[in-house]
Design a protein around this motif. Structure first.
Motif, short mmCIF file in Angstrom:
data_model
loop_
_atom_site.label_atom_id
_atom_site.label_comp_id
_atom_site.label_asym_id
_atom_site.label_seq_id
_atom_site.Cartn_x
_atom_site.Cartn_y
_atom_site.Cartn_z
N ALA A 1 0.84 -1.21 0.00
CA ALA A 1 0.00 0.00 0.00
C ALA A 1 0.88 1.26 0.00
CB ALA A 1 -0.93 -0.01 1.21
N ASP A 2 2.04 1.20 0.64
CA ASP A 2 2.97 2.33 0.60
C ASP A 2 3.75 2.35 -0.72
OD1 ASP A 2 2.39 3.35 3.17
OD2 ASP A 2 3.64 1.80 4.08
N ALA A 3 4.10 1.16 -1.21
CA ALA A 3 4.91 1.09 -2.44
C ALA A 3 4.18 1.71 -3.63
CB ALA A 3 5.27 -0.36 -2.75
N VAL A 4 2.88 1.50 -3.72
CA VAL A 4 2.14 1.97 -4.90
C VAL A 4 2.04 3.50 -4.98
CG1 VAL A 4 0.77 -0.14 -5.08
CG2 VAL A 4 -0.18 1.84 -3.85
N ARG A 5 2.44 4.19 -3.92
CA ARG A 5 2.44 5.66 -3.96
C ARG A 5 3.61 6.20 -4.80
NH1 ARG A 5 -1.86 7.28 -3.98
NH2 ARG A 5 -0.70 9.18 -4.36
N ALA A 6 4.47 5.31 -5.27
CA ALA A 6 5.63 5.74 -6.07
C ALA A 6 5.16 6.37 -7.39
CB ALA A 6 6.52 4.52 -6.36
N PRO A 7 6.02 7.21 -7.99
CA PRO A 7 5.67 7.78 -9.30
C PRO A 7 5.88 6.75 -10.41
CG PRO A 7 7.88 8.46 -8.65
CD PRO A 7 7.34 7.64 -7.50
N SER A 8 5.19 6.93 -11.52
CA SER A 8 5.42 6.09 -12.70
C SER A 8 5.05 6.88 -13.94
CB SER A 8 4.60 4.79 -12.63
OG SER A 8 3.23 5.08 -12.52
N LEU A 9 5.71 6.55 -15.04
CA LEU A 9 5.46 7.22 -16.32
C LEU A 9 3.96 7.15 -16.65
CD1 LEU A 9 7.10 8.58 -18.57
CD2 LEU A 9 7.82 6.32 -19.30
N HIS A 10 3.34 8.29 -16.85
CA HIS A 10 1.90 8.40 -17.14
C HIS A 10 1.03 7.77 -16.04
CE1 HIS A 10 3.26 9.77 -20.97
NE2 HIS A 10 3.00 8.72 -21.72
N ASN A 11 1.60 7.57 -14.87
CA ASN A 11 0.88 6.92 -13.75
C ASN A 11 0.31 5.55 -14.18
OD1 ASN A 11 -0.02 6.66 -11.11
ND2 ASN A 11 -1.85 7.91 -11.40
N THR A 12 1.16 4.79 -14.86
CA THR A 12 0.74 3.45 -15.32
C THR A 12 0.77 2.42 -14.18
OG1 THR A 12 3.03 3.18 -16.03
CG2 THR A 12 1.41 3.61 -17.76
N GLN A 13 1.58 2.71 -13.13
CA GLN A 13 1.67 1.80 -11.98
C GLN A 13 2.04 0.37 -12.44
OE1 GLN A 13 -2.01 2.41 -9.64
NE2 GLN A 13 -2.20 4.39 -10.68
N PRO A 14 3.23 0.24 -13.05
CA PRO A 14 3.57 -1.03 -13.72
C PRO A 14 4.19 -2.07 -12.79
CG PRO A 14 5.32 0.55 -14.08
CD PRO A 14 4.33 1.22 -13.17
N TRP A 15 3.58 -2.35 -11.67
CA TRP A 15 4.18 -3.24 -10.68
C TRP A 15 3.19 -4.28 -10.16
CZ3 TRP A 15 5.22 2.24 -9.44
CH2 TRP A 15 4.08 2.92 -9.02
N ARG A 16 3.77 -5.37 -9.64
CA ARG A 16 3.00 -6.40 -8.95
C ARG A 16 3.80 -6.86 -7.75
NH1 ARG A 16 -1.54 -7.66 -10.77
NH2 ARG A 16 -1.69 -9.58 -9.57
N PHE A 17 3.10 -7.35 -6.73
CA PHE A 17 3.75 -7.77 -5.49
C PHE A 17 3.22 -9.15 -5.12
CE2 PHE A 17 3.17 -3.25 -5.69
CZ PHE A 17 4.41 -2.73 -5.34
N ARG A 18 4.11 -9.97 -4.59
CA ARG A 18 3.65 -11.28 -4.16
C ARG A 18 4.57 -11.80 -3.04
NH1 ARG A 18 5.61 -14.84 -9.37
NH2 ARG A 18 7.82 -14.42 -9.12
N LEU A 19 4.08 -12.86 -2.38
CA LEU A 19 4.86 -13.53 -1.36
C LEU A 19 5.29 -14.86 -1.96
CD1 LEU A 19 5.33 -12.67 1.60
CD2 LEU A 19 3.40 -14.10 2.23
N ARG A 20 6.61 -15.13 -1.96
CA ARG A 20 7.06 -16.44 -2.44
C ARG A 20 8.13 -16.94 -1.47
NH1 ARG A 20 8.82 -17.93 -8.63
NH2 ARG A 20 10.39 -16.34 -8.34
N ASP A 21 7.92 -18.13 -0.95
CA ASP A 21 8.86 -18.73 0.01
C ASP A 21 9.20 -17.75 1.13
OD1 ASP A 21 8.86 -20.88 -1.72
OD2 ASP A 21 10.67 -20.22 -2.76
N GLY A 22 8.20 -17.05 1.62
CA GLY A 22 8.41 -16.13 2.76
C GLY A 22 9.04 -14.80 2.39
N GLY A 23 9.39 -14.62 1.11
CA GLY A 23 9.97 -13.34 0.69
C GLY A 23 8.94 -12.52 -0.07
#
Ligand SMILES: Cc1cc2nc3c(=O)[nH]c(=O)nc-3n(C[C@H](O)[C@H](O)[C@H](O)COP(=O)(O)O)c2cc1C
Length: 324
Positions: free
Chosen positions: A15-37
């Motif tokens: 929720a904090d990470a998505v406040r980052a800037p992005s070109l044209h506000n495309t928000q080109p990211w995804r987040f997941r939990l894998r093996d505890g990371g």
């Protein structure tokens, strides 16, 4: 003993990470939990093929999101160790974060963290007040703390030379119909969770403007409400220009932007001279610096404004991957 991050920690940090800037506000990211990371990946559906064919902008945005992610976890008392591009066979995975030893956040982390919701791209003219020397120094320190450099373009002739490079790169981009179509497609005149709202787009460009303004459908400005005649221009650069260097530069960008917001400074981003290879090279040569320019910022004091919208955090979480 629990050794990994939990879904709740992932959700709060994302929720904090998505406040980052992005070109044209495309928000080109995804987040997941894998093996505890916690893993941060590029969202390939949100690339901009015409504007950002190399993926530089996507990696910068993901790097900026990664900085927020790190900061959020640190402020929660659960700092992370980060590996960039951890899987050679999965280049879209930008970073993997695993828990480090728990510790209390530092005062610097806390103040940068509180700047996350206050930071926004301010495209309006700034007031003429100069940015004091200690604030300039802090911005440079922010870049250096993330293995990058920040070069301030000082003096009328240096600013004019930069402006010439920036305006010509803007003209090159605007001649490309695919680029223009992409930019136009991300302008939002109705409330939307992504794209650039017209209200945040800044005023329309005028012939007397020194620096180019990416056209986001902004309004005409009042007579005499011109841009500051000698803006503080800062170029952020990294040692190299690999995909990893660009993720590092994105983290440095966000650290500089949050340091600026924490000092009450307004920033707008000018990336046309980075996006056009010839202009980027001309900029690099004009600075006489080792390394690669990754972003240009205009910094000053401006009217308060509003952060732009983001998609709901659940839309960027991939909950299909579970812990081993
Ligand atoms: C790689 C990158 C390039 C950008 N280039 C520009 C630009 O050239 N002109 C501009 O006005 N904004 C630029 N931006 C700012 C984005 O448009 C802005 O971050 C986005 O619309 C979200 O708004 P916010 O920064 O207010 O949260 C850029 C941002 C990034 C990360």
């Amino acid at each position: 003993m629990e050794t990994g991050f939990t879904i709740e920690q992932l959700r709060a940090a994302a929720a904090d990470a998505v406040r980052a800037p992005s070109l044209h506000n495309t928000q080109p990211w995804r987040f997941r939990l894998r093996d505890g990371g916690i893993e941060l990946s590029v969202d390939p559906r949100r690339r901009l093929p015409a504007t950002d064919p190399s993926g530089w902008g996507t990696r910068l945005a993901c790097g900026a999101a990664l900085f927020n992610l790190r900061l959020s976890l640190a402020v929660a008392g659960t700092p992370a160790t980060v590996r960039l591009r951890p899987y050679p066979g999965e280049p879209d995975v930008v970073a993997r974060l695993v828990p480090d030893l728990p510790r209390r956040p530092t005062p610097a982390e806390q103040s940068l963290y509180t700047a996350i919701p206050r930071r926004f791209t301010n495209r309006a003219p700034f007031w003429p007040d100069p940015v004091p020397a200690d604030a300039r120094w802090q911005l440079g320190e922010a870049a250096r703390a993330e293995q990058c450099w920040l070069e301030l373009v000082i003096g009328t002739s240096a600013v004019n030379a930069f402006a010439e490079i920036a305006r010509s790169s803007h003209r090159v981009l605007e001649r490309d119909p695919a680029y223009v179509a992409e930019r136009t497609a991300w302008i939002r005149s109705e409330p939307a969770p992504d794209g650039v709202p017209v209200a945040a787009g800044g005023p329309q460009s005028e012939p007397q403007d020194l620096l180019p303004q990416r056209g986001y459908g902004g309004r005409n400005r009042a007579p005499g409400r011109d841009f500051e005649p000698e803006p503080l221009v800062a170029v952020l650069g990294s040692a190299g220009n690999t995909a990893t260097d660009q993720i590092i530069a994105g983290q440095a960008l966000q650290r500089v932007l949050l340091t600026a917001a924490d000092s009450g400074l307004a920033v707008s981003v000018i990336s046309q001279p980075i996006e056009v290879p010839g202009a980027r090279e001309a900029l690099r040569l004009s600075l006489g610096r080792f390394g690669t320019p990754q972003m240009v910022m205009r910094i000053g004091y401006g009217q308060p404004g509003r952060p732009t919208p983001r998609r709901p955090v659940d839309e960027v979480l991939d909950l299909s991957v579970v812990r081993a």
